[in-house]
Design a protein around this motif. Sequence first.
Motif, PDB file in Angstrom:
ATOM      1  N   PHE A  43     -13.544   3.495   2.159  1.00 53.84           N
ATOM      2  CA  PHE A  43     -14.577   2.462   2.160  1.00 53.84           C
ATOM      3  C   PHE A  43     -15.869   3.035   1.590  1.00 53.84           C
ATOM      4  O   PHE A  43     -16.640   3.701   2.271  1.00 53.84           O
ATOM      5  CB  PHE A  43     -14.810   1.948   3.583  1.00 53.84           C
ATOM      6  CG  PHE A  43     -15.845   0.844   3.662  1.00 53.84           C
ATOM      7  CD1 PHE A  43     -15.539  -0.436   3.231  1.00 53.84           C
ATOM      8  CD2 PHE A  43     -17.109   1.101   4.161  1.00 53.84           C
ATOM      9  CE1 PHE A  43     -16.490  -1.450   3.291  1.00 53.84           C
ATOM     10  CE2 PHE A  43     -18.064   0.102   4.234  1.00 53.84           C
ATOM     11  CZ  PHE A  43     -17.747  -1.179   3.799  1.00 53.84           C
TER      12      PHE A  43
ATOM     13  N   THR B  59      -3.244  -6.840  -6.472  1.00 51.00           N
ATOM     14  CA  THR B  59      -3.425  -7.528  -5.192  1.00 51.00           C
ATOM     15  C   THR B  59      -2.670  -8.844  -5.222  1.00 51.00           C
ATOM     16  O   THR B  59      -2.600  -9.498  -6.271  1.00 51.00           O
ATOM     17  CB  THR B  59      -4.921  -7.789  -4.924  1.00 51.00           C
ATOM     18  OG1 THR B  59      -5.538  -6.576  -4.484  1.00 51.00           O
ATOM     19  CG2 THR B  59      -5.132  -8.831  -3.847  1.00 51.00           C
TER      20      THR B  59
ATOM     21  N   SER C 293     -11.106   1.949  -7.138  1.00 51.83           N
ATOM     22  CA  SER C 293     -10.115   0.866  -7.149  1.00 51.83           C
ATOM     23  C   SER C 293     -10.660  -0.392  -7.807  1.00 51.83           C
ATOM     24  O   SER C 293      -9.961  -1.066  -8.565  1.00 51.83           O
ATOM     25  CB  SER C 293      -9.665   0.541  -5.721  1.00 51.83           C
ATOM     26  OG  SER C 293      -8.618   1.382  -5.304  1.00 51.83           O
TER      27      SER C 293
ATOM     28  N   SER D 140       0.800  -1.225   0.000  1.00 50.13           N
ATOM     29  CA  SER D 140       0.000   0.000   0.000  1.00 50.13           C
ATOM     30  C   SER D 140       0.833   1.275   0.000  1.00 50.13           C
ATOM     31  O   SER D 140       0.306   2.355  -0.242  1.00 50.13           O
ATOM     32  CB  SER D 140      -0.909   0.013   1.236  1.00 50.13           C
ATOM     33  OG  SER D 140      -0.146   0.097   2.431  1.00 50.13           O
TER      34      SER D 140
ATOM     35  N   ILE E 262     -10.795  -6.732   7.735  1.00 52.22           N
ATOM     36  CA  ILE E 262     -10.480  -5.868   6.591  1.00 52.22           C
ATOM     37  C   ILE E 262      -9.943  -4.534   7.081  1.00 52.22           C
ATOM     38  O   ILE E 262     -10.487  -3.945   8.025  1.00 52.22           O
ATOM     39  CB  ILE E 262     -11.745  -5.617   5.742  1.00 52.22           C
ATOM     40  CG1 ILE E 262     -12.288  -6.932   5.178  1.00 52.22           C
ATOM     41  CG2 ILE E 262     -11.472  -4.628   4.620  1.00 52.22           C
ATOM     42  CD1 ILE E 262     -13.678  -6.816   4.574  1.00 52.22           C
ATOM     43  N   THR E 263      -8.866  -4.062   6.449  1.00 49.26           N
ATOM     44  CA  THR E 263      -8.418  -2.682   6.643  1.00 49.26           C
ATOM     45  C   THR E 263      -8.436  -1.981   5.293  1.00 49.26           C
ATOM     46  O   THR E 263      -7.988  -2.536   4.287  1.00 49.26           O
ATOM     47  CB  THR E 263      -6.995  -2.608   7.229  1.00 49.26           C
ATOM     48  OG1 THR E 263      -6.051  -3.117   6.274  1.00 49.26           O
ATOM     49  CG2 THR E 263      -6.886  -3.409   8.512  1.00 49.26           C
ATOM     50  N   THR E 264      -8.962  -0.771   5.272  1.00 48.10           N
ATOM     51  CA  THR E 264      -8.984   0.018   4.037  1.00 48.10           C
ATOM     52  C   THR E 264      -9.120   1.495   4.396  1.00 48.10           C
ATOM     53  O   THR E 264      -9.862   1.842   5.319  1.00 48.10           O
ATOM     54  CB  THR E 264     -10.144  -0.402   3.108  1.00 48.10           C
ATOM     55  OG1 THR E 264     -10.105   0.384   1.909  1.00 48.10           O
ATOM     56  CG2 THR E 264     -11.493  -0.237   3.777  1.00 48.10           C
TER      57      THR E 264
ATOM     58  N   ASN F 217      -8.221  -0.240  -2.709  1.00 42.20           N
ATOM     59  CA  ASN F 217      -9.166   0.269  -1.731  1.00 42.20           C
ATOM     60  C   ASN F 217     -10.542  -0.345  -1.972  1.00 42.20           C
ATOM     61  O   ASN F 217     -10.838  -0.813  -3.072  1.00 42.20           O
ATOM     62  CB  ASN F 217      -9.276   1.796  -1.837  1.00 42.20           C
ATOM     63  CG  ASN F 217      -7.957   2.484  -1.602  1.00 42.20           C
ATOM     64  OD1 ASN F 217      -7.284   2.238  -0.617  1.00 42.20           O
ATOM     65  ND2 ASN F 217      -7.571   3.350  -2.533  1.00 42.20           N
ATOM     66  N   MET F 218     -11.388  -0.291  -0.965  1.00 42.49           N
ATOM     67  CA  MET F 218     -12.744  -0.817  -1.133  1.00 42.49           C
ATOM     68  C   MET F 218     -13.666   0.312  -1.565  1.00 42.49           C
ATOM     69  O   MET F 218     -14.559   0.751  -0.832  1.00 42.49           O
ATOM     70  CB  MET F 218     -13.227  -1.477   0.147  1.00 42.49           C
ATOM     71  CG  MET F 218     -12.539  -2.791   0.401  1.00 42.49           C
ATOM     72  SD  MET F 218     -13.511  -3.902   1.386  1.00 42.49           S
ATOM     73  CE  MET F 218     -12.428  -5.327   1.382  1.00 42.49           C
TER      74      MET F 218
ATOM     75  N   ILE G 265     -11.184   1.182   9.619  1.00 42.54           N
ATOM     76  CA  ILE G 265     -10.989   2.303   8.701  1.00 42.54           C
ATOM     77  C   ILE G 265     -10.523   3.527   9.504  1.00 42.54           C
ATOM     78  O   ILE G 265     -10.690   3.570  10.721  1.00 42.54           O
ATOM     79  CB  ILE G 265     -12.273   2.636   7.905  1.00 42.54           C
ATOM     80  CG1 ILE G 265     -13.414   2.992   8.849  1.00 42.54           C
ATOM     81  CG2 ILE G 265     -12.675   1.476   7.021  1.00 42.54           C
ATOM     82  CD1 ILE G 265     -14.692   3.339   8.124  1.00 42.54           C
TER      83      ILE G 265
ATOM     84  N   LYS H 235      -4.109  -1.729   2.901  1.00 41.60           N
ATOM     85  CA  LYS H 235      -5.228  -2.420   2.262  1.00 41.60           C
ATOM     86  C   LYS H 235      -5.005  -3.919   2.467  1.00 41.60           C
ATOM     87  O   LYS H 235      -4.110  -4.521   1.866  1.00 41.60           O
ATOM     88  CB  LYS H 235      -5.292  -2.110   0.764  1.00 41.60           C
ATOM     89  CG  LYS H 235      -5.373  -0.598   0.428  1.00 41.60           C
ATOM     90  CD  LYS H 235      -4.031  -0.048   0.096  1.00 41.60           C
ATOM     91  CE  LYS H 235      -4.012   1.277  -0.639  1.00 41.60           C
ATOM     92  NZ  LYS H 235      -4.866   2.325  -0.274  1.00 41.60           N
TER      93      LYS H 235
END
Length: 484
Positions: free
Chosen positions: A342, A432, A424, A239, A337-339, A419-420, A366, A404
């Motif tokens: 969102f 990814t 993206s 990222s 999940i980390t983003t 990114n969500m 987030i 991400k």
Amino acid sequence: MDKFYHFLTIASIVLYWVLVAGVTIRVVLKRRAVSVSLAWLMIIYILPVVGVACYFLFGELNLGRTRAERAKEMLAPFAEWFAKLNDCHAHSPESFGRHIYRIDELCNNRLGLPALSGNTLSLQSSPDDILHSIIEDIENAKSHIRMVFYIWHPGGLADSVASALIRAAKRGVDVKLLLDSAGSPRFFRSQWYTMMKESGIEVLQALEVSPWRIFLRRLDLRQHRKIIVIDDKVGYTGSMNLVDPAYFKQSSGVGQWVDIMVRVTGPTVNVLSAIHCWDWEVETGSRTMPQLPECRIDPNEPQHPVQVVPSGPGMPEHLISQVLTLAINQANKSVCITTPYFVPSADLLETLKMTAQRGIKVELIIPLKNDSIMVQWASRSFYTELMEAGVEIYEFYGGLLHTKSVVIDEQFCLVGTVNMDMRSLWLNFELTLAIDDEAFTKEMYWLQKSYMDASHKVKLKEWHKRSMYSRFLERVFYLFNPLL
């Protein structure tokens, strides 16, 4: 004269509504998610003139004629290179875990690109450690260095990376650097750009931004990948842009950016090199294919299969979105999940809700503060229905959480540049890694847990007490979903 102005006014109104009607028909006839079409129609009708202009600029995926023709012609030869990897001993589906097996099937059938074993992976989460590791590998380069980044921001250790590249070029290493035009304007105005070119480094602006290109291609289409390949032996992706967080966006009020990179060795590095070659040819028309990887695999060693999943104009549509959905649907115990951004599509939103509703623990981390106010408010518009479905939401207060990552069952993970959000998953050039390595995944999950420790959990009962002003802003910015 009054009659002339009256006629001009009537003609302008008629012309505008004819234009609106034409754009409306075009939006309706485009095959895409109903929610996206409805959002665009609301923007067009709620914001007169501006809405129509926004649709012309940002409403459709338009790479530009030259690049689009190149990408179309490139797919077959690159797919042929990818397909040769199926004959490599590193592609051994019989040894794959259940999570990556289906993803290998999907990527192989759609792009001819298989998952490959025999990799070593190192998770790096300290910016100083990341940049020092990159510098050390550049210093050891013997043949070539390939890099692509969305942002290169001069200052701090980023300058040390630039100096290492210049020294490498001067000792005969072939260096190719591709930077997104909109993401790296400060670099292209700096002395580093001139010094690199003078040292023999090939530096290119990807998707160059200029006013006269407004109607030639979509201006917010971005080269968002982060890739480094050195001698086809060592690779990096993740990222983090080529920035020193201590010198980057210090006045934005969100704190330092928090990122990861994955250092890779093994056959996956050659695939990362191929993706760089793809991006380079899209911009220049010049083709340089990497060598095929060595396929010797020791069956007594851990296999660590990795699936590289690229996306972008010219590649199979929605591939990363499909991989994400497939991975989440395979969860048996947990999804974390980390983003940073969102703003999910309707399909992804329903996938997350359904996963929580079938008893899987779903955790979403987030940033509390975001560098995009529009995204921050739009993200919060999803909180209520997610929490009502059982999703746990954490807001990170330790900086701008830019990592991400998706961890499934603490056994399998996705890490990369994605990114969500619609940008993206539908628009940008992204990358990814789907990683079937339980030790690496547990390390990734421990890092996610450390993010949770620097977060506060959003509670539904308290969330219902937020002001009407906040609710109004959430819904307003939700309408701009297609632009976020």
